[in-house]
Enzyme design. Structure first.
Site, mmCIF file in Angstrom:
data_model
loop_
_atom_site.group_PDB
_atom_site.id
_atom_site.type_symbol
_atom_site.label_atom_id
_atom_site.label_comp_id
_atom_site.label_asym_id
_atom_site.label_seq_id
_atom_site.Cartn_x
_atom_site.Cartn_y
_atom_site.Cartn_z
ATOM 1 N N GLY A 489 0.763 -1.161 -0.236
ATOM 2 C CA GLY A 489 -0.239 0.091 -0.159
ATOM 3 C C GLY A 489 0.843 1.255 -0.094
ATOM 4 O O GLY A 489 2.013 1.065 0.231
ATOM 5 N N GLY A 490 0.316 2.654 0.119
ATOM 6 C CA GLY A 490 0.810 3.536 -0.106
ATOM 7 C C GLY A 490 1.481 4.015 1.292
ATOM 8 O O GLY A 490 2.434 4.585 1.265
ATOM 9 N N PHE A 491 1.123 3.060 2.111
ATOM 10 C CA PHE A 491 1.597 3.352 3.543
ATOM 11 C C PHE A 491 2.635 2.465 3.925
ATOM 12 O O PHE A 491 3.329 2.534 4.985
ATOM 13 C CB PHE A 491 0.763 3.434 4.660
ATOM 14 C CG PHE A 491 -0.200 4.957 4.661
ATOM 15 C CD1 PHE A 491 0.138 6.044 5.213
ATOM 16 C CD2 PHE A 491 -1.676 4.779 4.319
ATOM 17 C CE1 PHE A 491 -0.301 7.159 5.116
ATOM 18 C CE2 PHE A 491 -2.096 6.037 4.014
ATOM 19 C CZ PHE A 491 -1.673 7.088 4.379
ATOM 20 N N ASP A 623 -7.999 9.548 1.926
ATOM 21 C CA ASP A 623 -7.476 8.591 0.938
ATOM 22 C C ASP A 623 -8.695 7.493 0.909
ATOM 23 O O ASP A 623 -8.409 6.467 0.943
ATOM 24 C CB ASP A 623 -6.236 7.953 1.464
ATOM 25 C CG ASP A 623 -5.413 7.420 0.438
ATOM 26 O OD1 ASP A 623 -6.051 7.614 -0.679
ATOM 27 O OD2 ASP A 623 -4.406 6.522 0.594
#
Ligand code: NAG
Ligand code: NAG
Ligand code: NAG
Ligand code: NAG
Ligand code: NAG
Ligand code: NAG
Ligand code: NAG
Ligand code: NAG
Ligand code: NAG
Ligand code: NAG
Ligand code: NAG
Ligand code: NAG
Length: 796
Positions: A489-491, A623
């Site tokens: 994921g983005g994180f 998000d």
């Protein structure tokens, strides 16, 4: 002049000479021939390893008053770890002496002995020595047996008292206030024995827990602070300061005595130590302010002429002798029990159907506000009292919980909320029934599952203390050395893990996280406090060696995009799959029907509303997209990654938005660099809502229209529905056939209209998330939306 030169010389000697050399100012031991030792001699006794020093130290309150103390010598923060005379400071006339009979005394000006206990030995051979571990020894006497507020590694635990005298750690198990009232007990009630040099706290009965810096070769200490918290500190040589590596209490308000009688302690959550005291409705601050306590505005004269004010998430205690806990089937019964007892000042009640009802008699102490209590307090006030409670939020939380919780007892008053609740429940129930009897049985079964889940997971594993702190080693074991990657994921990457208590978890290793340990901890605590059936639950975290890891409940069915969008379609750029869920026999996920889609939309809306309205403003999700909506059992939606935006570097967020620009789910204000408010989330939700209806990515519409400069998905959908009146053209083609205008018109109509309102270009034209949830529920009328337009498309 001579004295000046001398003191320069001393300073020189102090800084440069090895401690073992027998210089006048530095002692390696103190014996009969050195006696007496006066405060103005500037003399210190050093341990052989140069880590600890003992001697007279000026008190913080006055340079002319002293304590005889032990402190750290070889680090910049010369924190005191022990004092002989904390409570009775001495002045320059005092002296530490060894008498001819061999008694070690701390004589104040009048000759009174302040040394703790009678320390005696043979005067010809006994010396006062400071061990390498900080223990001060004289004959059989040792300072490790008489700790003040600090315990050092390898020192056996015994009674410690905070510097201000308010708090004690007694019986090696309990933190107590006011000598008797215990507000914390050691894990499993096992006595704490000793903190070993690795940072492990060894307990009786074989238990133990470890500090966050376990294993590192660091200086550590366990201190009972003036705010009542028991903390293990570790000296970080890089930062040059003490850092917290374990603390007994993560919510300061749980500590007793933070606020006076009747007052409510509130922690704003921004850090774990800041608290404020506030009076409940019907009460006013006493003369010394709310910190000293509150008094009732209209004293109760006649117990019959009283009423109760509801304070959500507030918990009071009256001590074991003044609390009666009963099992009440419903609120009415609990309230009656209190009303009929003239000593009862109020009661705590839980809406979880378990019948928790605690009557508080005669006094109301140690009140605090925390969503973690999941309790509402009902305070008895005179019936003429006209204050209203501003401690609210519980009722709307109940409303926003998944429909499976419908058998919860309803809130008390026959208020509009109750009616609204009934409307929602009936609507959902009707929806369930329409979709078939088989489904109904499934529903009942699922309900039991959810109830169990709420009970066991929700209450057992996340006590009011906050999220669990995992060690890196624990997570490494749980995830089998981070081998089972289930998402990127983005994180950060997400791994599946199995904890020793058999819980399955999703372990997310964060990338690009700002801030120090304590900051991270504080923020994670806030995220973990957010309780909602439609939010992925955060169980714990790990902050170690620069690693930042979050441990979530594992949501088995994968994310919404897997179900919504047909495979084979091009995927979102920079995309991530959070989970890989089960797939049906033909390798495809089942297609969600209208009722499930509606329920997903409603659940997500409620959860975002909860984040925006019940929690702190900063929990803007920022998000929201189908990838971040996970599906649990029964397709109950759960939002993931909320609250993480705050942990990201600002530049990252900005570049992220620039990158996505006009596409996808970002509200127009991101691109225009307008201020970002909660309404940005509303926009993203609107886009998701439209996708739930259409089963299509907003920027991946098939066909030629897409290539037009002017083409804008929400605008196109608006024209289809409201101008051409061809709703069926926008519906997900895979389930179009099952669209029955009688059964589904209402649901779909509400979803589409709500989406249109959410997608308005101007943030202030969009409804709040709470309103959005109500629009979807059908409890507020939805006026005809205006066509969503967007003005920045041309710059792409
Ligand atoms: C001890 O130190 C203080 C300040 O550091 C100084 O004023 C004082 O004169 C010193 N006393 C002796 C006896 O050196
Ligand atoms: C202080 O002494 C201890 C023990 O010798 C050592 O581990 C630590 O690094 C020293 N700290 C400093 C700042 O010199
Ligand atoms: C210490 O206090 C006593 C009593 O107040 C006083 O007589 C004495 O002079 C003080 N000594 C110094 C050095 O201030
Ligand atoms: C202190 O202990 C010594 C020996 O243990 C004893 O002789 C002496 O009387 C004691 N003094 C006091 C004040 O208790
Ligand atoms: C200490 O030494 C002196 C002289 O050396 C002696 O008179 C005295 O008895 C000794 N005291 C003890 C307790 O041994
Ligand atoms: C006291 O210590 C000093 C230096 O360590 C030593 O020279 C002296 O003999 C000791 N005196 C006694 C009575 O032990
Ligand atoms: C400590 O132990 C004593 C004796 O066992 C007991 O009476 C007391 O209640 C305990 N204190 C706390 C705070 O548990
Ligand atoms: C509770 O009552 C018992 C017996 O009356 C008494 O011994 C005890 O001290 C009381 N405890 C508190 C906390 O008041
Ligand atoms: C509460 O429970 C009692 C006993 O079961 C029942 O008589 C009463 O009607 C219930 N009240 C409400 C509001 O449900
Ligand atoms: C309220 O506080 C008391 C005392 O701290 C605690 O025993 C009780 O479990 C709390 N109740 C809830 C519902 O958190
Ligand atoms: C509340 O009651 C007080 C007197 O008890 C009165 O002065 C005040 O105006 C009332 N406030 C409201 C809002 O009714
Ligand atoms: C309720 O109002 C009081 C007084 O205005 C204030 O101090 C307190 O913080 C408020 N409580 C909440 C939960 O907002």
């Amino acid at each position: 002049m001579a004295a000046l030169i001398l003191s320069f010389l001393f300073a020189f000697l102090l800084s440069d000479l090895p401690p073992s050399s027998a210089q006048p100012l530095i002692l390696s031991s103190f014996n009969l021939s050195d006696s007496p030792w006066r405060p103005d001699q500037n003399q210190t006794l050093l341990s052989a390893n140069n880590v600890f020093a003992a001697g007279f130290r000026p008190a913080p309150s006055s340079q002319k008053l002293y304590t005889f103390s032990v402190w750290y010598q070889n680090i910049s923060e010369r924190t005191i770890v022990w004092s002989a005379n904390d409570k009775s400071l001495v002045n320059g006339s005092a002296a530490l002496v060894i008498t001819a009979s061999g008694q070690l005394r701390l004589n104040d000006f009048s000759g009174q002995n302040l040394w703790p206990w009678n320390a005696s030995g043979n005067p010809n051979s006994t010396e006062l020595i400071l061990d390498n571990n900080g223990n001060l020894n004289y004959a059989n006497w040792q300072s490790f047996k008489f700790p003040t507020d600090t315990i050092l590694p390898n020192q056996n635990m015994s009674l410690i008292v905070s510097k201000n005298g308010k708090y004690r750690f007694t019986n090696s198990t309990d933190l107590v206030y006011d000598s008797t009232d215990s507000y914390w007990t050691a894990p499993n009630g096992n006595v704490l024995q000793v903190l070993n040099s690795d940072g492990e706290m060894v307990q009786g009965n074989g238990g133990s827990f470890i500090s966050a810096d376990f294993g590192a070769n660091r200086l550590r200490r366990l201190t009972l602070e003036n705010d009542g918290n028991l903390i293990i500190y570790s000296f970080d040589p890089d930062l040059g300061k003490w850092v917290i590596v374990w603390e007994a209490i993560q919510q300061a308000c749980i500590v007793y005595g933070t606020c006076g009688p009747n007052a409510i302690c509130i922690s704003d959550g921004s850090d774990s130590t800041t608290t404020a005291c506030s009076c409940p409705p019907g009460f006013r601050p006493s003369a010394g302010g709310a910190k000293e306590g509150c008094e009732i505005k209209i004293p109760i004269k006649d117990a019959r002429k009283t009423k109760f004010l509801q304070l959500d998430y507030v918990n009071y205690t009256s001590g074991p002798n003044n609390t009666i806990q009963i099992n009440a089937q419903n609120l009415t019964i609990c309230r009656h029990s209190c009303y009929n007892n003239s000593k009862c000042l109020g009661f705590g009640f839980k809406y979880d159907g378990q019948g928790y009802c605690a009557l508080q008699l005669e006094r109301l102490l140690y009140g605090y506000w925390s969503p973690g209590t999941e309790t509402a307090m009902f305070l008895r006030v005179d019936s003429n009292e006209n204050d209203t409670s501003n401690f609210t939020g519980m009722t709307s939380l109940l409303e926003t919980i998944c429909p499976v919780n419908i058998s919860l007892p309803l809130p008390p008053e026959e208020s509009s909320t109750t009616t609204r609740n009934i409307v929602i429940i009936c609507t959902l129930f009707a929806a369930e029934l329409i979709s078939g009897v088989v489904f109904f049985w499934g529903f009942v079964k699922k309900y039991i599952k959810y109830r169990d889940m709420a009970q066991t997971l929700g209450l057992e594993f996340l006590p009011a203390g906050g999220p669990k702190r995992f060690t890196y080693a624990e997570l490494k074991t749980a995830t089998n050395d981070f081998s089972n990657l289930i998402g990127k994921g983005g994180f950060g990457d997400v791994y599946r893990g199995d904890l020793t208590d058999h819980r399955v978890v999703a372990v997310k290793c964060l990338k690009h996280v700002t801030g120090g340990d304590a900051e991270f901890w504080a923020e994670v605590t806030i995220i973990a406090r957010m309780h909602h059936l439609n939010l992925v639950r955060l169980w714990g975290f790990c902050a170690e060696k620069g690693k930042r890891i979050l441990v979530y409940e594992h949501v088995p069915n994968g994310s919404l995009d897997k179900y919504l969008f047909q495979p084979g379609q091009p995927r979102f750029t920079e995309d991530y799959e959070l989970e890989t869920g089960p797939v049906s026999a033909n390798g495809m996920n089942p297609i969600l029907d209208w009722n499930i889609r509606y329920r997903i939309a409603l659940g997500v809306a409620r959860a975002i509303a909860y984040l925006h309205e019940e929690c702190l403003e900063w929990v803007l999700h920022c998000d929201i997209k189908p990838e971040n909506i996970l599906l649990g059992d029964d397709f109950c939606p759960k939002i993931s990654d909320f609250g993480l935006a705050k942990l990201r570097k600002k530049e990252d967020m900005v570049s992220m938005s620039r990158m996505r620009g006009t596409r996808g789910y970002m509200a127009p204000e991101w691109v225009r660099s307008d201020p970002i408010t909660a309404k940005a989330d509303v926009y993203s939700f609107g886009m998701v809502l439209l996708e739930i209806v259409t089963g299509t990515r907003n920027f991946e519409m098939q066909g030629s229209l897409k290539n037009s400069e002017e083409w804008y998905f929400p605008g196109w959908a608006f024209d289809k529905v409201f101008k051409e009146i061809k709703v069926e053209d926008i519906l997900d083609s895979r389930i179009k056939h099952s669209y029955d205008s009688r059964a589904h018109f209402q649901l779909v109509d509400r979803m589409v209209k709500t989406a249109m309102w959410c997608l308005q270009d101007r943030p202030d034209a969009r409804p709040s998330m709470g309103k959005v949830a109500k629009m979807l529920e059908g409890t507020v009328e939805i006026i005809e939306p205006r066509k969503p337009t967007i003005f920045f498309l041309s710059d792409e």
